[in-house]
Design a protein around this motif. Structure first.
Motif, PDB file in Angstrom:
ATOM      1  N   UNK A   1      12.267 -13.560 -18.854  1.00 53.90           N
ATOM      2  CA  UNK A   1      12.389 -13.594 -17.397  1.00 53.90           C
ATOM      3  C   UNK A   1      12.279 -15.031 -16.877  1.00 53.90           C
ATOM      4  N   UNK A   2      11.351 -15.768 -17.438  1.00 51.10           N
ATOM      5  CA  UNK A   2      11.207 -17.166 -17.021  1.00 51.10           C
ATOM      6  C   UNK A   2      12.478 -17.953 -17.310  1.00 51.10           C
ATOM      7  N   UNK A   3      13.072 -17.666 -18.461  1.00 46.07           N
ATOM      8  CA  UNK A   3      14.319 -18.348 -18.803  1.00 46.07           C
ATOM      9  C   UNK A   3      15.420 -18.060 -17.794  1.00 46.07           C
ATOM     10  N   UNK A   4      15.301 -16.918 -17.173  1.00 44.81           N
ATOM     11  CA  UNK A   4      16.292 -16.554 -16.160  1.00 44.81           C
ATOM     12  C   UNK A   4      15.849 -16.968 -14.771  1.00 44.81           C
ATOM     13  N   UNK A   5      14.827 -17.770 -14.721  1.00 42.26           N
ATOM     14  CA  UNK A   5      14.442 -18.348 -13.449  1.00 42.26           C
ATOM     15  C   UNK A   5      13.481 -17.506 -12.623  1.00 42.26           C
ATOM     16  N   UNK A   6      12.929 -16.487 -13.203  1.00 39.48           N
ATOM     17  CA  UNK A   6      11.970 -15.669 -12.455  1.00 39.48           C
ATOM     18  C   UNK A   6      10.554 -16.226 -12.628  1.00 39.48           C
ATOM     19  N   UNK A   7       9.729 -15.990 -11.631  1.00 39.60           N
ATOM     20  CA  UNK A   7       8.306 -16.261 -11.769  1.00 39.60           C
ATOM     21  C   UNK A   7       7.639 -14.932 -12.104  1.00 39.60           C
ATOM     22  N   UNK A   8       6.884 -14.913 -13.188  1.00 44.30           N
ATOM     23  CA  UNK A   8       6.399 -13.636 -13.718  1.00 44.30           C
ATOM     24  C   UNK A   8       4.888 -13.509 -13.549  1.00 44.30           C
ATOM     25  N   UNK A   9       4.460 -12.365 -13.056  1.00 51.95           N
ATOM     26  CA  UNK A   9       3.034 -12.080 -12.896  1.00 51.95           C
ATOM     27  C   UNK A   9       2.673 -10.864 -13.736  1.00 51.95           C
ATOM     28  N   UNK A  10       1.657 -11.046 -14.589  1.00 53.20           N
ATOM     29  CA  UNK A  10       1.198  -9.927 -15.411  1.00 53.20           C
ATOM     30  C   UNK A  10      -0.225  -9.548 -15.006  1.00 53.20           C
ATOM     31  N   UNK A  11      -0.670  -8.430 -15.517  1.00 54.89           N
ATOM     32  CA  UNK A  11      -2.070  -8.052 -15.332  1.00 54.89           C
ATOM     33  C   UNK A  11      -2.938  -8.853 -16.287  1.00 54.89           C
ATOM     34  N   UNK A  12      -4.055  -9.362 -15.807  1.00 56.74           N
ATOM     35  CA  UNK A  12      -4.999  -9.974 -16.728  1.00 56.74           C
ATOM     36  C   UNK A  12      -6.447  -9.678 -16.360  1.00 56.74           C
ATOM     37  N   UNK A  13      -6.631  -8.974 -15.236  1.00 53.26           N
ATOM     38  CA  UNK A  13      -7.996  -8.580 -14.851  1.00 53.26           C
ATOM     39  C   UNK A  13      -8.156  -7.067 -14.792  1.00 53.26           C
ATOM     40  N   UNK A  14      -7.036  -6.378 -14.716  1.00 55.80           N
ATOM     41  CA  UNK A  14      -7.022  -4.934 -14.501  1.00 55.80           C
ATOM     42  C   UNK A  14      -6.017  -4.367 -15.509  1.00 55.80           C
ATOM     43  N   UNK A  15      -6.262  -3.183 -16.051  1.00 53.40           N
ATOM     44  CA  UNK A  15      -5.289  -2.635 -17.005  1.00 53.40           C
ATOM     45  C   UNK A  15      -3.926  -2.407 -16.347  1.00 53.40           C
ATOM     46  N   UNK A  16      -2.837  -2.700 -17.065  1.00 53.65           N
ATOM     47  CA  UNK A  16      -1.515  -2.390 -16.519  1.00 53.65           C
ATOM     48  C   UNK A  16      -1.260  -0.890 -16.434  1.00 53.65           C
ATOM     49  N   UNK A  17      -1.980  -0.117 -17.225  1.00 49.37           N
ATOM     50  CA  UNK A  17      -1.784   1.335 -17.246  1.00 49.37           C
ATOM     51  C   UNK A  17      -2.512   2.031 -16.107  1.00 49.37           C
ATOM     52  N   UNK A  18      -2.758   3.322 -16.269  1.00 51.75           N
ATOM     53  CA  UNK A  18      -3.335   4.100 -15.177  1.00 51.75           C
ATOM     54  C   UNK A  18      -4.778   3.703 -14.857  1.00 51.75           C
ATOM     55  N   UNK A  19      -5.406   2.931 -15.739  1.00 55.12           N
ATOM     56  CA  UNK A  19      -6.737   2.402 -15.432  1.00 55.12           C
ATOM     57  C   UNK A  19      -6.726   1.427 -14.268  1.00 55.12           C
ATOM     58  N   UNK A  20      -5.532   0.944 -13.903  1.00 52.59           N
ATOM     59  CA  UNK A  20      -5.434   0.024 -12.767  1.00 52.59           C
ATOM     60  C   UNK A  20      -4.806   0.649 -11.542  1.00 52.59           C
ATOM     61  N   UNK A  21      -4.479   1.937 -11.668  1.00 48.75           N
ATOM     62  CA  UNK A  21      -3.749   2.622 -10.601  1.00 48.75           C
ATOM     63  C   UNK A  21      -4.515   2.643  -9.270  1.00 48.75           C
ATOM     64  N   UNK A  22      -5.836   2.853  -9.370  1.00 47.48           N
ATOM     65  CA  UNK A  22      -6.629   3.039  -8.155  1.00 47.48           C
ATOM     66  C   UNK A  22      -6.614   1.790  -7.266  1.00 47.48           C
ATOM     67  N   UNK A  23      -6.567   0.621  -7.905  1.00 44.66           N
ATOM     68  CA  UNK A  23      -6.501  -0.612  -7.117  1.00 44.66           C
ATOM     69  C   UNK A  23      -5.244  -0.621  -6.255  1.00 44.66           C
ATOM     70  N   UNK A  24      -4.122  -0.239  -6.868  1.00 42.89           N
ATOM     71  CA  UNK A  24      -2.866  -0.199  -6.126  1.00 42.89           C
ATOM     72  C   UNK A  24      -2.896   0.835  -5.010  1.00 42.89           C
ATOM     73  N   UNK A  25      -3.488   1.994  -5.297  1.00 42.89           N
ATOM     74  CA  UNK A  25      -3.598   3.029  -4.261  1.00 42.89           C
ATOM     75  C   UNK A  25      -4.363   2.488  -3.059  1.00 42.89           C
ATOM     76  N   UNK A  26      -5.475   1.821  -3.350  1.00 47.13           N
ATOM     77  CA  UNK A  26      -6.309   1.306  -2.266  1.00 47.13           C
ATOM     78  C   UNK A  26      -5.545   0.253  -1.458  1.00 47.13           C
ATOM     79  N   UNK A  27      -4.816  -0.630  -2.152  1.00 48.38           N
ATOM     80  CA  UNK A  27      -4.073  -1.687  -1.456  1.00 48.38           C
ATOM     81  C   UNK A  27      -2.988  -1.091  -0.558  1.00 48.38           C
ATOM     82  N   UNK A  28      -2.295  -0.093  -1.077  1.00 51.41           N
ATOM     83  CA  UNK A  28      -1.230   0.536  -0.290  1.00 51.41           C
ATOM     84  C   UNK A  28      -1.831   1.253   0.919  1.00 51.41           C
ATOM     85  N   UNK A  29      -2.956   1.914   0.697  1.00 54.65           N
ATOM     86  CA  UNK A  29      -3.578   2.655   1.796  1.00 54.65           C
ATOM     87  C   UNK A  29      -4.052   1.698   2.894  1.00 54.65           C
TER      88      UNK A  29
END
Lengths: 341, 802
Positions: free
Chosen positions: B766-794
Motif C-alpha cells: 500500500x505504501x508503494x502505491x502511495x497510501x498512508x497505512x494505519x494498523x492496530x498496535x494497541x487494540x486487537x484488530x479482531x473482535x477484541x477491538x470491536x467495542x472501541x469502534x462501537x463506542x466511537x461511532x456511538x
C-alpha cells in the motif's frame, strides 16, 4: 365435463369452485365419500350442533405445506391433527371440524381424493367429525396446489383450569416424545435430501393422550403443542407470558438418531424444528412422575420425558448442555445466521 | 531566603496511584530541600510544594521527566499559592472519593528487586509467593473500588504484621503504601490439594514449589490459581501429559500457551527478536507468539500445524517459584471448561476443573476481576494484539472523541468480547471477556461491566451494540439500557466498528479508506459480510467493494467445516467444472457432499457470506491443510503458517511498483534494505481476479488454485500466492476508491489482520502505491477491538449510512 390431463387423470377446473354443478359433483363424488357427518349430509350453510358439557372451545388454522405428501403424513392429516391438537392442548375435547379447501386449477382429482381420504382417517383416529366444508378454486399459479383451513370446536369441562397464572417454581416440563421429526421429514422430502434412516413426520391427533393425562394427572397447569418454532419457541413464549424462567436439560430431550444425524449435517437445531404430534405439559412436581407414566403408557408418548423445570425469573428460557454451559433460548427469528467471527 | 519562597499546588492526573508516585515525590522534594505535602485524592495526586523558586522549578521539571516506571502522567495543573512557611515535606492520608480521574493501575509482573528478595534466604520475603512492592504486584485483579487503597482490595482481609506495616508506612521504603504488601507472617498462603480439596499426602514434608514441581515432572496436570484466574499446567516437554490435557480439556488442536523459566529457555525453543524480548520482560509480561525453532525438542502437539509458539515468562512470585522447582517449560492454558469463562474461585475450580486437573495449587487471595493473559506478537517492529487483557487493563487509550460528549458503553461482539467505556476523551477497554453467547459468558460480561464502571468511575449514558439479531451481547445491551435508564444506540455495523476502532487508536478523525477483513459480521443487507473495502469515518461509512457472496451450507456448520465452504465456492463459482472438482476433492465426504450440493441448489440453510475468513478456509481445505476447524480461525492460521514469517523487527520500506489487475502474475521488487533492518522481499505473485462493479470475483482464483494443485505446485507456493491475491485485491480496491475520492489514508482492521504476513506485506504494498497505512498496535484488530469502534461511532452520532 371433466378435463383430463395426460399424466394426472382428471384435474380441478376453475368451474369446480363456481358453486354450480361441478362444485356439486365434486362435493357429492369426492368429499361426501369421506366426510359423512350427519350434519354435513344436510348440506346446510351452517351446521347446527347439539350442546355439550362445559365451555365451548373454538379454533381455526390454515395449512400450507410443500410438498403435499411427505413421509408420515400429508396436508389433509395435518389439517385435521393441527386443529384437533390446538383444541386438545386447551383442555377441550375436540368434536367437530369445518374444512375449507382452496384449490389451484389443474390439481389432479386423485390428489384431492387422497387428501380427503387421509383427512377422514385422521378424523376417525381423533374421534371428530367434519361437519361443514367449503371449496374454492383459483386460477393456475394463484396458489400452490392446495391450501386447507380447518376450524374446530370442542367442549372444555368446567373443572379444567389451565393458564400461565398457575405456573410456579419447581413445576416440571414434560414432553411426549422425540423432537423435530415433522420439520425434518418435510425438509427432507422437499429438497430430496435422501438422508440416512427413515424420518417420518410425527403428525398425530393428541386429544386422546391429553384426555388420559388430564384424567390421571389433573395437576397439569398448562399445555402447548410444539408446532412452528418448536420446543424452544414454545418454552420461551410460556416463560415470557408467565414471568418465570424455564430451564431445559439437553440430555433429557429425546431426538431420534435419524433426526439427530440430519440436523447435524444441515446445521439445524431440533429444538426449533416443527412437530405435529408433540406437546408439552407443565406439571406440579409432585405429579410429574405420575404424569410421565401416563404419557409413556400411551402409544403417542412412549418416549415421553421430563424435559426441564420452571424456576423463578423474568421470562428467560435456558438449555443446560452436557458440557456444563447454558444456552440462551430465544423465539425463532428466521434462519439462524452464523455468529462465529 | 523566605522572601524568595514560592508555593505551588500541582494536580497530577494519570496513572499516579499505586505506582510509588508519592514516595517518588517525597524523595524528590527532600532532595531539593522543599517543604509541603503530597496526597492522593479522587482526581489524582495533589502536591503542595514550597521553597526557593529555582529549586521548585527544578522539582517540577524532574517530576514530569522521570516518574517511577509504572506511572504515567497525563496532565499537571499548576496553581500558585501564598507561601505557608512549610519546612518539612510530608505524605498525607488519601482524601476524597474517586470520580473517575484517578486510574486504577494494571497488574504488574514481579520487579527485579522483589525477584532478588525472593531468592535471598536472608530476606523475610524469601520464597514468598505473594511478595510485591510499589513497582510490581497485583492491581486491577484485586481492586474493588477507588481510590486505590488496601481496604478497597481483596487484601483487606489480611492484617499487616508489624514488619510489613513499618515498610508500608515508611516513605523511604520501596513498599511505602504498596497496598497488597504481604509476607509469610501475615499474607496469603498457598495450598496444594487433590481433586477433593484435601492436602496432597505425598507433599508432606516438602514445601509447595517442590511438591508441585515434582507432580508436574511426573506428568500430572495441575490447576494453578494465579493472578487473574486459574491456569491448567503440565510439563510442556511431556508429550503424554500434553495429549492427555488436550483430551480432558476437549481441545484437540488450539495452541497451548507456554510459560518458560527464563529468557534463555525461551531462546532454546524460539527465535526471539530484541523487540520480542522487551515485550516478554515488560511489566505487562504478555504471551508473545514467537517463531518456533525447527530443532526445538518440544512436542508438536503443543501447537499442531503452527510455525509459532505462544510464550510468556513467569509474572508472579508464585509462577517464578513454580518454574524454578518444576519443569523449565510449562503449558499454562487458561483454566476453564470449553466456552466458559476463566475460573477464579477455589471452590468453583474444584467443581469445574475437577475432571481436568489431577491436583490443585490454590491460594487464599481472592481474585476480584477475572483477567486472562494478554496475547501479542511483534510484526514489523509493532506490537500486534491478539488479546489485550492482563497487564494492560484498565489503562485507557487517548482517542479523538469530544471530551464533553456523554459517556458511552460499547458492549462488544459475541466472541473474544471486550467492552469499552468511553468518557472524557479516553477509552477504557475492558479485559478479555471471551464468548458471551452462553448464559455463563453473559453473566460474566454483565458483572464485569458493573465492576469496571465502578473502577474507572464512568457512568455510561448510552450503550451501543452490534446489529446481529442473534447476538446475546446486543440483547444484554437492551437489558442494560432499561435497567440503568440509559439510551440504547440503534446499533453499529460490525465492520464500521472495526474501521472506527483502528481510526481511534491511531488518532484519526477524517474520512479514511478501511480495508476490513474478518470472518463474519452482520451486514446492512441482512447478509454476512467480512471482506469489505469501505470508506468512512465515525459517523458513517460506504461499502465500496466486497468479495462476492458464497452460500455457506449449514451456516455455522460450514464455518466449522472449511471443506464445506470450499465445496460451496467451487459449486457456486465454477459451475459444472466446480461440481466435478468438489467431488474430486471431497468425494471422501460421500453423502455429506451430495447433501451440501442439495442445500446449495435449494437454498436450504445456506446463508450467503462475503468473508475473508471463509475465503481462507476454502483454500486451506483445498490444500487439505484443515478440513475441520476445531477452534476459531484454525484453517486460516494453518494456511498462514505456510507463508514466510514476516520479520518481528522493523522492515525497510520497499520501492514503488505498478499494479495491473487480472494478469496472472504480478511481482514487485524490493529495494535492498539499508542499515540493520531485516531483509524481506515483498514479492507479490497474486492469482488473477476480476472486479465486476463493486464485487470482487474470486472465480479466477479458484480456477488457478485448481490448476496449480493439478500441476503439483507445492502448498507453500499456493498459500503465498493466495495471500498475495488478497493483498492485490484490496490494494486495487483502495486505488479505485482513491481515484474517485482522493482519499489516501488507509486503516487495516478485522481479525484477518492477525495474519502476520498479510499485515506486514500489505502495509508495504500500500505504501508503494502511495497510501498512508494505519494498523492496530494497541487494540486487537479482531473482535477484541470491536467495542472501541462501537463506542466511537456511538459518540459521533449518526450511524446507518443512507
Amino acid at each position: 365435463m371433466i378435463l383430463t390431463s395426460a399424466q394426472n387423470g382428471p384435474v380441478i377446473l376453475l368451474a369446480h369452485g363456481d358453486g354450480g354443478a361441478l362444485t356439486r359433483e365434486l362435493v357429492d363424488s369426492l368429499f361426501r365419500k369421506y366426510f359423512s357427518g350427519e350434519e354435513l349430509k344436510l348440506l346446510m350453510d351452517a351446521a347446527v350442533l347439539p350442546g355439550g358439557r362445559g365451555r365451548l372451545a373454538l379454533t381455526t388454522d390454515s395449512f400450507v405445506v410443500s410438498p403435499l405428501f411427505f413421509p408420515g403424513g400429508d396436508i389433509g392429516k395435518l389439517a385435521v391433527c393441527g386443529t384437533v391438537n390446538d383444541l386438545a392442548v386447551s383442555g377441550a375435547h375436540p368434536q367437530y371440524l369445518a374444512a375449507s379447501f382452496m384449490i389451484e386449477e389443474g390439481l389432479p382429482l386423485a390428489v384431492l381424493e387422497k387428501v380427503a381420504a387421509s383427512m377422514a382417517a385422521a378424523c376417525r383416529e381423533a374421534g371428530v367429525e367434519i361437519v361443514a366444508a367449503d371449496t374454492k378454486v383459483v386460477e393456475r399459479g394463484h396458489l400452490d396446489k392446495l391450501f386447507i383451513t380447518t376450524t374446530g370446536v370442542g367442549w372444555r369441562p368446567e373443572q379444567i383450569d389451565l393458564g400461565y397464572h398457575r405456573l410456579a417454581p419447581g413445576d416440571r416440563v414434560l414432553i411426549n416424545g422425540t423432537l423435530g421429526d415433522h420439520g425434518m421429514a418435510v425438509l427432507a422430502e422437499r429438497h430430496g435430501l435422501g438422508l440416512d434412516g427413515r424420518i417420518e413426520s410425527d403428525c398425530a391427533p393428541l386429544n386422546r393422550i391429553i384426555a388420559d393425562l388430564l384424567v390421571l394427572a389433573p395437576a397439569v397447569k398448562i399445555m402447548r403443542d410444539l408446532t412452528r418454532g418448536g420446543l424452544a419457541t414454545a418454552v420461551k413464549e410460556i416463560a415470557l407470558a408467565a414471568g418465570v424462567d424455564i430451564w431445559l436439560e439437553e440430555d433429557a430431550l429425546p431426538v431420534t438418531p435419524a433426526v439427530q444425524g440430519a440436523v447435524q449435517l444441515l446445521g439445524l437445531d431440533p429444538l426449533y424444528l416443527a412437530n405435529e404430534g408433540k406437546f408439552l405439559a407443565v406439571v406440579d412436581p409432585r405429579e410429574a412422575e405420575a404424569a410421565l407414566a401416563v404419557l409413556r403408557s400411551n402409544p403417542l408418548g412412549r418416549q415421553a420425558a421430563i424435559a426441564g423445570e420452571v424456576k423463578p425469573g423474568k421470562g428467560n428460557a435456558y438449555l443446560r448442555t452436557p458440557l456444563g454451559g447454558t444456552k440462551i433460548l430465544d423465539l425463532l427469528a428466521g434462519a439462524p445466521l452464523p455468529r462465529i467471527c | 531566603m523566605p522572601d524568595k519562597a514560592v508555593r505551588y499546588r500541582l494536580k497530577v492526573s494519570g496513572t499516579v496511584q499505586g505506582v510509588g508516585f508519592r514516595p517518588f515525590v517525597f524523595n524528590l522534594a527532600r532532595a531539593y530541600r522543599l517543604g509541603g505535602k503530597v496526597y492522593n485524592d479522587g482526581e489524582g495526586v495533589i502536591i503542595e510544594v514550597e521553597g526557593e523558586a529555582e529549586a521548585v522549578a527544578a522539582f517540577v521539571r524532574e517530576l514530569a521527566a522521570g516518574p517511577p516506571p509504572l506511572a504515567r502522567i497525563d496532565r499537571v495543573e499548576k496553581q500558585i499559592l501564598p507561601p505557608a512557611g512549610d519546612r518539612d515535606f510530608t505524605i498525607r492520608q488519601s482524601r476524597g472519593r474517586a470520580d473517575g480521574k484517578v486510574l486504577a493501575p494494571p497488574d504488574v509482573a514481579t520487579c527485579p528487586d522483589c525477584r532478588r528478595e525472593l531468592a535471598d534466604p536472608a530476606d523475610r520475603h524469601y520464597r514468598y509467593p505473594f511478595t510485591n512492592c510499589t513497582n510490581c504486584g497485583p492491581r486491577f485483579t484485586i481492586i474493588r473500588a477507588l481510590p486505590y487503597d488496601r481496604r478497597r482490595t481483596t487484601m483487606s482481609v489480611f492484617a499487616m504484621c508489624p514488619d510489613c506495616a513499618r515498610e508500608y508506612h515508611d516513605p523511604a521504603d520501596r513498599r511505602f503504601h504498596a497496598q497488597p504488601v504481604a509476607c509469610p507472617a501475615c499474607g496469603p498462603q498457598v495450598e496444594l490439594t487433590d481433586r477433593e480439596g484435601r492436602p496432597v499426602a505425598r507433599a508432606a514434608g516438602k514445601d509447595w514449589p517442590e511438591a508441585a514441581g515434582m507432580l508436574l515432572k511426573e506428568g500430572y496436570i495441575l490447576a494453578v490459581k494465579g493472578l487473574g484466574g486459574f491456569h491448567l499446567a503440565c510439563d510442556a516437554a511431556n508429550r503424554e501429559a500434553v495429549v492427555e490435557l488436550r483430551r480432558r480439556k476437549r481441545r484437540p488442536a488450539k495452541p497451548f500457551a507456554l510459560m518458560c523459566r527464563d529468557l534463555a529457555t525461551v531462546e532454546r525453543h524460539c527465535y526471539v527478536a530484541v523487540e520480542e524480548a522487551e515485550l516478554l520482560r515488560s511489566p505487562a509480561a504478555p504471551i508473545v507468539l514467537l517463531q518456533k525453532k525447527a530443532d526445538s525438542p518440544l512436542p508438536p502437539e503443543l501447537a499442531p500445524g503452527a510455525d509459532s509458539l505462544g510464550v510468556m515468562l513467569p509474572y508472579t512470585p508464585l509462577h517464578l517459584l513454580l518454574l524454578q522447582a518444576g519443569p523449565p517449560v510449562l503449558v499454562m492454558t487458561s483454566g476453564n471448561k470449553s466456552d466458559l469463562p476463566l475460573v477464579t474461585d477455589n471452590r468453583q475450580a474444584l467443581a469445574e476443573l475437577g475432571e481436568i486437573a489431577d491436583h490443585f495449587l490454590l491460594h487464599n487471595r481472592e481474585i476480584l476481576n477475572r483477567c486472562d493473559d494478554s496475547v501479542t506478537a511483534v510484526v514489523d517492529g509493532e506490537t500486534l494484539f491478539f488479546r489485550r487483557s492482563r497487564g494492560y487493563v484498565p489503562q485507557p487509550l487517548a482517542v479523538p472523541a469530544d471530551p464533553g460528549a456523554p459517556a458511552v458503553l460499547g458492549i462488544g461482539g459475541e466472541m473474544k468480547n471486550t467492552f469499552c467505556l468511553l468518557g472524557e476523551g479516553k477509552a477504557y477497554l475492558s479485559q478479555h471477556i471471551g464468548e458471551v453467547d452462553l448464559l455463563e459468558g453473559q453473566e460474566n460480561l454483565e458483572q464485569s461491566i458493573e465492576n469496571f464502571c465502578r473502577l474507572v468511575g464512568i457512568k455510561p449514558q448510552v450503550v451501543a451494540a452490534d446489529l446481529h439479531p442473534g447476538y446475546q451481547s446486543a440483547r444484554l445491551a437492551g437489558k442494560l439500557a432499561v435497567r440503568l435508564g440509559i439510551r440504547r444506540h440503534p446499533g453499529v455495523q460490525h465492520h464500521h466498528a472495526h474501521l472506527a476502532s483502528c481510526m481511534a487508536e491511531n488518532g484519526l478523525n477524517e474520512e479514511v479508506i478501511g480495508i476490513i477483513l474478518d470472518g463474519t459480521g452482520y451486514g446492512l443487507d441482512g447478509r454476512l459480510w467480512g471482506f469489505e473495502v469501505m470508506r468512512g469515518d465515525y459517523r458513517e461509512f460506504h461499502r465500496e467493494f466486497h468479495l462476492a457472496y458464497v452460500p455457506l451450507p449449514g451456516g455455522e456448520r460450514a464455518v466449522r467445516n472449511p471443506w464445506l465452504t470450499a465445496a460451496a465456492y467451487l459449486v457456486t463459482f465454477l459451475g459444472e467444472k466446480g461440481k466435478e472438482a468438489a467431488r474430486r476433492f471431497f468425494g471422501d465426504r460421500g453423502r455429506e457432499l451430495a447433501l451440501a450440493e442439495k442445500m446449495l441448489a435449494g437454498g436450504l440453510n445456506a446463508p450467503p457470506a462475503s468473508s475473508c475468513g471463509r475465503f481462507f478456509d476454502a483454500v486451506a481445505a483445498l490444500l487439505r491443510l484443515c478440513l475441520e476447524n476445531t477452534y476459531e480461525g484454525q484453517a486460516a492460521a494453518t494456511l498462514g503458517s505456510l507463508v514466510p514469517w514476516f520479520p518481528s523487527a522493523p522492515v525497510e520500506p520497499v520501492s514503488a511498483c505498478a499494479f495491473p489487475v487480472g494478469t496472472p502474475v504480478f511481482s514487485s521488487s524490493v529495494s535492498p534494505p539499508t542499515g540493520s533492518a531485516p531483509v524481506f522481499s515483498v514479492d507479490l505473485q497474486p492469482y488473477p481476479f476480476d472486479f465486476q462493479g463493486v464485487v470482487i470475483d474470486p472465480a479466477p482464483v479458484f480456477t488457478q488454485v485448481l490448476a496449480d494443485l493439478e500441476a503439483g505446485v507445492a502448498a507453500p507456493v499456493i498459500a503465498k500466492r493466495f495471500h498475495d491475491t488478497v493483498i492485490a485485491m484490496v490494494v486495487e480496491a483502495a486505488r479505485r476508491i482513491r481515484e474517485k475520492t482522493g482519499l489516501s489514508r488507509v486503516v487495516l482492521s478485522g481479525g484477518t489482520w492477525q495474519n502476520r504476513y498479510l499485515t506486514g506485506a500489505a502495509k508495504y504494498v500500500l505504501q508503494n502505491h502511495g497510501f498512508t497505512v494505519y494498523r492496530h498496535h494497541q487494540v486487537p484488530p479482531g473482535d477484541g477491538g470491536l467495542s472501541l469502534g462501537q463506542a466511537m461511532v456511538a459518540v459521533a452520532g449518526k450511524q446507518i449510512p443512507g
